[in-house]
Design an enzyme around this catalytic site. Structure first.
Site, mmCIF file in Angstrom:
data_model
loop_
_atom_site.group_PDB
_atom_site.id
_atom_site.type_symbol
_atom_site.label_atom_id
_atom_site.label_comp_id
_atom_site.label_asym_id
_atom_site.label_seq_id
_atom_site.Cartn_x
_atom_site.Cartn_y
_atom_site.Cartn_z
ATOM 1 N N LYS A 198 53.933 29.274 24.719
ATOM 2 C CA LYS A 198 54.175 30.453 23.875
ATOM 3 C C LYS A 198 55.017 30.127 22.629
ATOM 4 O O LYS A 198 55.614 29.059 22.536
ATOM 5 C CB LYS A 198 54.859 31.532 24.729
ATOM 6 N N TYR A 257 45.791 40.460 26.216
ATOM 7 C CA TYR A 257 46.742 41.168 27.077
ATOM 8 C C TYR A 257 46.330 42.625 27.337
ATOM 9 O O TYR A 257 47.170 43.437 27.732
ATOM 10 C CB TYR A 257 48.147 41.104 26.482
ATOM 11 N N PHE A 290 56.062 47.287 27.374
ATOM 12 C CA PHE A 290 56.352 46.084 26.588
ATOM 13 C C PHE A 290 55.138 45.553 25.819
ATOM 14 O O PHE A 290 55.224 44.523 25.154
ATOM 15 C CB PHE A 290 56.930 44.982 27.481
ATOM 16 N N ARG A 309 51.206 28.301 38.528
ATOM 17 C CA ARG A 309 52.177 29.404 38.656
ATOM 18 C C ARG A 309 53.470 28.907 39.316
ATOM 19 O O ARG A 309 54.560 29.374 38.983
ATOM 20 C CB ARG A 309 51.575 30.563 39.470
ATOM 21 N N ASN A 338 59.124 33.761 27.520
ATOM 22 C CA ASN A 338 59.272 32.950 28.736
ATOM 23 C C ASN A 338 58.394 31.690 28.725
ATOM 24 O O ASN A 338 58.011 31.174 29.769
ATOM 25 C CB ASN A 338 59.044 33.815 29.981
ATOM 26 N N HIS A 389 52.278 30.969 29.595
ATOM 27 C CA HIS A 389 51.368 31.874 30.301
ATOM 28 C C HIS A 389 50.553 31.048 31.284
ATOM 29 O O HIS A 389 50.210 29.894 30.985
ATOM 30 C CB HIS A 389 50.394 32.557 29.326
ATOM 31 N N GLU A 424 39.753 33.798 30.936
ATOM 32 C CA GLU A 424 40.708 33.395 29.897
ATOM 33 C C GLU A 424 40.294 32.076 29.242
ATOM 34 O O GLU A 424 40.442 31.910 28.024
ATOM 35 C CB GLU A 424 42.116 33.310 30.501
HETATM 36 P P1 IDP Z 1 53.236 36.591 34.012
HETATM 37 O O1 IDP Z 1 53.201 35.992 32.605
HETATM 38 O O2 IDP Z 1 54.281 35.948 34.862
HETATM 39 O O3 IDP Z 1 51.868 36.631 34.660
HETATM 40 P P2 IDP Z 1 52.908 39.456 33.511
HETATM 41 O O4 IDP Z 1 53.464 40.541 34.371
HETATM 42 O O5 IDP Z 1 51.434 39.201 33.547
HETATM 43 O O6 IDP Z 1 53.729 38.112 33.830
HETATM 44 O O7 IDP Z 1 53.345 39.784 32.026
HETATM 45 C C1 IDP Z 1 52.748 39.129 30.921
HETATM 46 C C2 IDP Z 1 53.834 38.767 29.937
HETATM 47 O O8 IDP Z 1 54.419 39.958 29.418
HETATM 48 C C3 IDP Z 1 55.023 37.995 30.521
HETATM 49 O O9 IDP Z 1 54.788 36.604 30.660
HETATM 50 C C4 IDP Z 1 56.097 38.292 29.503
HETATM 51 O O10 IDP Z 1 55.929 37.500 28.314
HETATM 52 C C5 IDP Z 1 55.804 39.749 29.167
HETATM 53 N N1 IDP Z 1 56.566 40.669 30.031
HETATM 54 C C6 IDP Z 1 56.358 40.944 31.347
HETATM 55 N N2 IDP Z 1 57.242 41.845 31.818
HETATM 56 C C7 IDP Z 1 58.029 42.166 30.765
HETATM 57 C C8 IDP Z 1 59.141 43.064 30.594
HETATM 58 O O11 IDP Z 1 59.587 43.748 31.527
HETATM 59 N N3 IDP Z 1 59.705 43.102 29.342
HETATM 60 C C9 IDP Z 1 59.238 42.363 28.289
HETATM 61 N N4 IDP Z 1 58.189 41.521 28.395
HETATM 62 C C10 IDP Z 1 57.601 41.423 29.604
HETATM 63 MG MG MG Z 2 50.169 37.656 34.086
#
Ligand code: IDP
Ligand code: MG
Length: 138
Positions: free
Chosen positions: A9, A49, A57, A85, A112, A115, A126
């Site tokens: 990212k 997304y 968010f 993961r 974070n 992805h 994807e």
């Molecule tokens: P993942 O990336 O671990 O699969 P997902 O729930 O699919 O997590 O969420 C996609 C992305 O959205 C996350 O990687 C993160 O960048 C963002 N995200 C998820 N939850 C939050 C939140 O509570 N606040 C802000 N961004 C979030």
């Molecule tokens: Mg996800």
């Protein structure tokens, strides 16, 4: 052998740590079989997304994912979806296990660093979103 889809990212490309992230994936037993550095368009990020479009968010996430370049890649290995993961760690870096990419490198729950597809079915979708079959070389 399985394939999964991964993104390094914008927070990671900005800090010039793509090599460190890839090293974690390779050390974890995965092989990069396709890779390119791109700047996602707003439309691409919105579509990628779309599953999250009702989440609070979503708009911030689309802005973040288009804020700088990303590295999209296909990873191959045994149980690649689950393995990736595990190597990534929990979405929120404060919940992530020691030694995971997100624990080591993530800036926040949003920024974070990586992805990873959450299922084999989504991995195929994807991968197809960013790569043609002849761009994947195992
Ligand atoms: P993942 O990336 O671990 O699969 P997902 O729930 O699919 O997590 O969420 C996609 C992305 O959205 C996350 O990687 C993160 O960048 C963002 N995200 C998820 N939850 C939050 C939140 O509570 N606040 C802000 N961004 C979030
Ligand atoms: Mg996800």
């Amino acid at each position: 052998m399985e394939r999964t889809f991964s993104i390094i990212k914008p927070d990671a490309t900005r800090r010039n740590i793509t090599g460190k992230v890839i090293n974690c994936l390779e050390e974890g037993g995965l092989r990069v079989v396709a890779q390119k550095r791109i700047h996602m368009t707003e439309a691409q990020a919105q579509e990628f997304y779309a599953v999250h479009k009702e989440r609070p968010f979503y708009n911030d996430l689309v802005s973040f994912m288009t804020s700088g370049p990303v590295v999209v890649q296909v990873l191959e290995g045994e149980n690649a979806v689950v393995r990736n993961r595990e190597i990534m760690g929990a979405t929120n870096p404060s919940d992530a296990d020691a030694g995971t990419i997100r624990k080591e490198f993530a800036e926040s729950i949003e920024a974070n660093s990586v992805h990873g597809s959450d299922s084999l079915e989504n991995a195929e979708i994807e991968i197809g979103f960013f790569f043609k079959a002849d761009e994947i070389v195992g």
